[in-house]
Enzyme design. Structure first.
Site, PDB file in Angstrom:
ATOM      1  NE  ARG A  51      -1.565  -2.354   2.748  1.00 50.46           N
ATOM      2  CZ  ARG A  51      -1.629  -3.621   2.303  1.00 50.46           C
ATOM      3  NH1 ARG A  51      -2.649  -4.012   1.608  1.00 50.46           N
ATOM      4  NH2 ARG A  51      -0.667  -4.507   2.586  1.00 50.46           N
ATOM      5  CB  THR A  52       3.488   2.568   2.217  1.00 49.44           C
ATOM      6  OG1 THR A  52       2.763   2.076   3.343  1.00 49.44           O
ATOM      7  CG2 THR A  52       4.050   3.929   2.536  1.00 49.44           C
ATOM      8  CE  LYS A  80      27.492  -2.843  -7.316  1.00 44.79           C
ATOM      9  NZ  LYS A  80      27.528  -1.686  -8.232  1.00 44.79           N
ATOM     10  NE  ARG A 101       7.236   0.659   4.784  1.00 49.30           N
ATOM     11  CZ  ARG A 101       6.030   0.109   4.732  1.00 49.30           C
ATOM     12  NH1 ARG A 101       5.909  -1.173   4.403  1.00 49.30           N
ATOM     13  NH2 ARG A 101       4.954   0.816   5.009  1.00 49.30           N
ATOM     14  CG  HIS A 129       3.645   3.807   8.520  1.00 49.49           C
ATOM     15  ND1 HIS A 129       3.735   4.686   7.447  1.00 49.49           N
ATOM     16  CD2 HIS A 129       3.235   2.614   7.995  1.00 49.49           C
ATOM     17  CE1 HIS A 129       3.403   4.032   6.328  1.00 49.49           C
ATOM     18  NE2 HIS A 129       3.103   2.778   6.643  1.00 49.49           N
TER      19      HIS A 129
HETATM   20  N1   CP Z   1      -0.127   0.060   5.752  1.00 45.90           N
HETATM   21  C1   CP Z   1       1.067  -0.281   5.247  1.00 45.90           C
HETATM   22  O1   CP Z   1       2.107   0.300   5.618  1.00 45.90           O
HETATM   23  O2   CP Z   1       1.017  -1.264   4.317  1.00 45.90           O
HETATM   24  P1   CP Z   1       2.247  -1.754   3.442  1.00 45.90           P
HETATM   25  O3   CP Z   1       3.233  -2.417   4.375  1.00 45.90           O
HETATM   26  O4   CP Z   1       1.662  -2.706   2.429  1.00 45.90           O
HETATM   27  O5   CP Z   1       2.855  -0.541   2.818  1.00 45.90           O
END
Ligand code: CP
Length: 302
Positions: A51-52, A80, A101, A129
């Site tokens: 999703r993110t 590397k 991320r 998050h």
């Molecule tokens: N909600 C969320 O962070 O989903 P993903 O890990 O799929 O990005």
């Protein structure tokens, strides 16, 4: 918010968060606009995501921008031995904004301190998050008509759940009463509870989910996260602690909604999905509009 990184949710004031939600409403009405045609956004995912990553990409594509990046670091020079510092300094040359991320807590803060372009934290380990929180706030506002004075029940992995940590901190701005449901091993950390205490708000802790449902406005379910456990036996012991079934949400408030940041494993039975109280797939859609609003604000376009 021009050029302002978003690493922790409280990097943005309550007013700034509300401005993003207001702008997201406009993007929801009109999600396809050619306002990013001169911009390149870097999307660096050192940890899996559906999703993110894809909602950021969808947000940028619908606004006419370009995306560069990777969905796994094993195909990059990280393999590397390149450091995060060198990776960020290089990719900042190729982009106007970096979405990252990374499994290491604090990595996004570090990146924001050395990067010449703004950083959006798309999740750093078990820490925060914040973009998920903005879309959670947007989803709560849309379904409840307010963010104020709600009873919010949070269920599952409250210890390692970064979506939980950011959301609790954000909801402290709105006189929330928190109902925290988890196995004893996965209670909300004291460092996050401190935010609730500082605002003199109320929280209750439970191990049983059913008792919180009748009084809740929002039931925010989360997954017990296998990847955060160092002891696989401990994960096996508590992985099935919660399973929401449709029969459990019969007697709820009129506007009650079930949210989940997703992915789910088995904490919500699929028989809940078709119930009008299930909102998690709409919640994931809201992520596109909120991320459009965030990108346009940071780039100074809106
Ligand atoms: N909600 C969320 O962070 O989903 P993903 O890990 O799929 O990005």
């Amino acid at each position: 918010m021009k050029n302002k990184s978003l690493v922790s949710i409280n990097d943005y004031s309550k007013d700034e968060q509300l401005k993003i939600l207001e702008l997201a409403k406009e993007f929801e009405k009109n999600p396809v606009q050619n306002i990013l045609q001169d911009h390149v956004i870097a999307s660096l995912f050192f940890e899996p995501s559906t999703r993110t990553r894809l909602s950021f990409e969808s947000a940028v594509n619908r606004l006419g921008g370009k995306i560069v990046g990777f969905s796994e670091a094993s195909n990059t020079s990280v393999k590397k031995g390149e450091s995060l510092r060198d990776t960020i300094l290089t990719i900042a040359n190729y982009s106007d904004l970096i979405v990252m991320r990374n499994p290491i807590e604090g990595s996004a803060r570090f990146a924001s301190e050395i990067s010449p372009v703004p950083i959006i934290n798309a999740g750093d380990g078990a820490n925060q998050h914040p973009t998920q929180t903005l879309l959670d706030l947007y989803s709560i506002l849309k379904t409840q008509g307010t963010l104020d004075n709600l009873n919010v029940a949070m269920v599952g992995d409250l210890k390692y759940g970064r979506t939980i940590h950011s959301l609790v901190i954000a909801l402290c701005n709105f006189n929330t009463t928190f109902h925290l449901v988890s196995p004893v091993e996965l209670k909300l950390p004291s460092s996050v509870k401190m935010h609730i205490k500082e605002r003199k708000l109320t929280y209750h802790q439970y191990t049983d989910m059913e008792e919180v449902i009748p009084n809740a406005d929002i039931l925010y379910m989360t997954r017990i996260q296998r990847e955060r456990f160092s002891d696989p036996l401990e994960y096996e012991r508590i992985k099935n602690a919660y399973n929401l079934d449709v029969s459990m949400i019969k007697n709820t408030k009129e506007d009650f909604k079930v949210l989940h940041p997703l992915p789910r494993v088995n904490e919500i039975n699929i028989n809940v999905d078709v119930n009008p109280k299930a909102y998690y797939f709409e919640q994931a859609l809201n992520g596109v509009f909120v991320r459009q609003a965030l990108i346009a604000s940071i780039l100074g376009i809106r």
